[in-house]
Design a protein around this motif. Sequence first.
Motif, PDB file in Angstrom:
ATOM      1  N   GLN A   1       4.077 -12.643   6.955  1.00 26.93           N
ATOM      2  CA  GLN A   1       5.783 -12.107   7.173  1.00 26.93           C
ATOM      3  C   GLN A   1       6.222 -12.736   6.249  1.00 26.93           C
ATOM      4  OE1 GLN A   1       6.703 -11.751  11.003  1.00 26.93           O
ATOM      5  NE2 GLN A   1       6.276  -9.872  11.823  1.00 26.93           N
TER       6      GLN A   1
ATOM      7  N   THR B   1       1.917   0.523  -0.064  1.00 26.75           N
ATOM      8  CA  THR B   1       1.766   1.819   0.688  1.00 26.75           C
ATOM      9  C   THR B   1       0.721   1.332   1.411  1.00 26.75           C
ATOM     10  OG1 THR B   1       2.095   3.930  -1.007  1.00 26.75           O
ATOM     11  CG2 THR B   1       0.152   3.568   0.601  1.00 26.75           C
TER      12      THR B   1
ATOM     13  N   VAL C   1       2.593  -0.868   4.243  1.00 26.46           N
ATOM     14  CA  VAL C   1       3.303  -0.144   5.087  1.00 26.46           C
ATOM     15  C   VAL C   1       2.215   0.435   6.294  1.00 26.46           C
ATOM     16  CG1 VAL C   1       4.093   1.966   5.307  1.00 26.46           C
ATOM     17  CG2 VAL C   1       5.295   0.891   4.224  1.00 26.46           C
ATOM     18  N   ARG C   2       0.743   0.898   5.780  1.00 26.59           N
ATOM     19  CA  ARG C   2       0.036   1.029   6.076  1.00 26.59           C
ATOM     20  C   ARG C   2      -0.612  -0.397   7.599  1.00 26.59           C
ATOM     21  NH1 ARG C   2      -5.002   0.790   3.647  1.00 26.59           N
ATOM     22  NH2 ARG C   2      -5.525  -1.882   4.723  1.00 26.59           N
ATOM     23  N   ASP C   3      -0.550  -1.481   6.767  1.00 26.85           N
ATOM     24  CA  ASP C   3      -0.992  -2.940   8.315  1.00 26.85           C
ATOM     25  C   ASP C   3      -0.229  -2.089   8.647  1.00 26.85           C
ATOM     26  OD1 ASP C   3      -3.192  -3.207   6.016  1.00 26.85           O
ATOM     27  OD2 ASP C   3      -2.006  -5.388   5.034  1.00 26.85           O
ATOM     28  N   TYR C   4       1.305  -2.477   8.409  1.00 26.81           N
ATOM     29  CA  TYR C   4       2.175  -2.545   9.864  1.00 26.81           C
ATOM     30  C   TYR C   4       2.423  -1.342  10.834  1.00 26.81           C
ATOM     31  CZ  TYR C   4       4.073  -6.555   7.820  1.00 26.81           C
ATOM     32  OH  TYR C   4       4.055  -8.233   7.697  1.00 26.81           O
ATOM     33  N   SER C   5       1.923   0.114  10.771  1.00 21.09           N
ATOM     34  CA  SER C   5       1.447   1.036  11.309  1.00 21.09           C
ATOM     35  C   SER C   5       0.562   0.502  12.186  1.00 21.09           C
ATOM     36  CB  SER C   5       1.692   2.377  10.632  1.00 21.09           C
ATOM     37  OG  SER C   5       1.703   2.112   9.204  1.00 21.09           O
TER      38      SER C   5
END
Length: 173
Positions: free
Chosen positions: A5, A166, A169-173
């Motif tokens: 993080q 992008t 964000v994909r990794d956290y969704s």
Amino acid sequence: MPVKQYLDVALILLVSIAAVNDLATRRIPNRLLLAGLVCAFFLHAYSADPASSVLSALGGMGVGFVVFLPFYLLHGMAAGDVKMIATVGAFIGPAEAFHVAMLSWCVGGLMALLMVACRGRLSMLLSNVGRMLGGALIPGVGIAAPGQTSVGSMPYGVAIAIGTMTVLVRDYS
């Protein structure tokens, strides 16, 4: 907060500053990229498995560098863009660096087409691309013709920032 993080927050900060600076000056400062590399390696060194984490950072740098280097050598991209994608790779590792590079190519391609279309220089772009491809594919053929005009510079740091965010964000969704 886990090291990943911290890496992600630092990376978002880095690509945001680089994109804004690239928009304003068409340059990505070496000092910013060096600070990013130091930060990435420092954080990787404090992960649960520092040896593997640092190796992943080195692999990410290598992937980013190798994927963008041909475009620099063909004069289709500036050195700061290559250094930026390599720095991004140091934060996220080889697989994600490849994904960011692919997304950045797509975003950068769209940005370039929009900029060229808005400036009315599409035929000049096609001519320049033809010369670049000829220089890359046919030995002995020059890449740039004397007096060749550029269709304009593009803040590719923005495309890299969009590609990076992008993927994050994909990794956290």
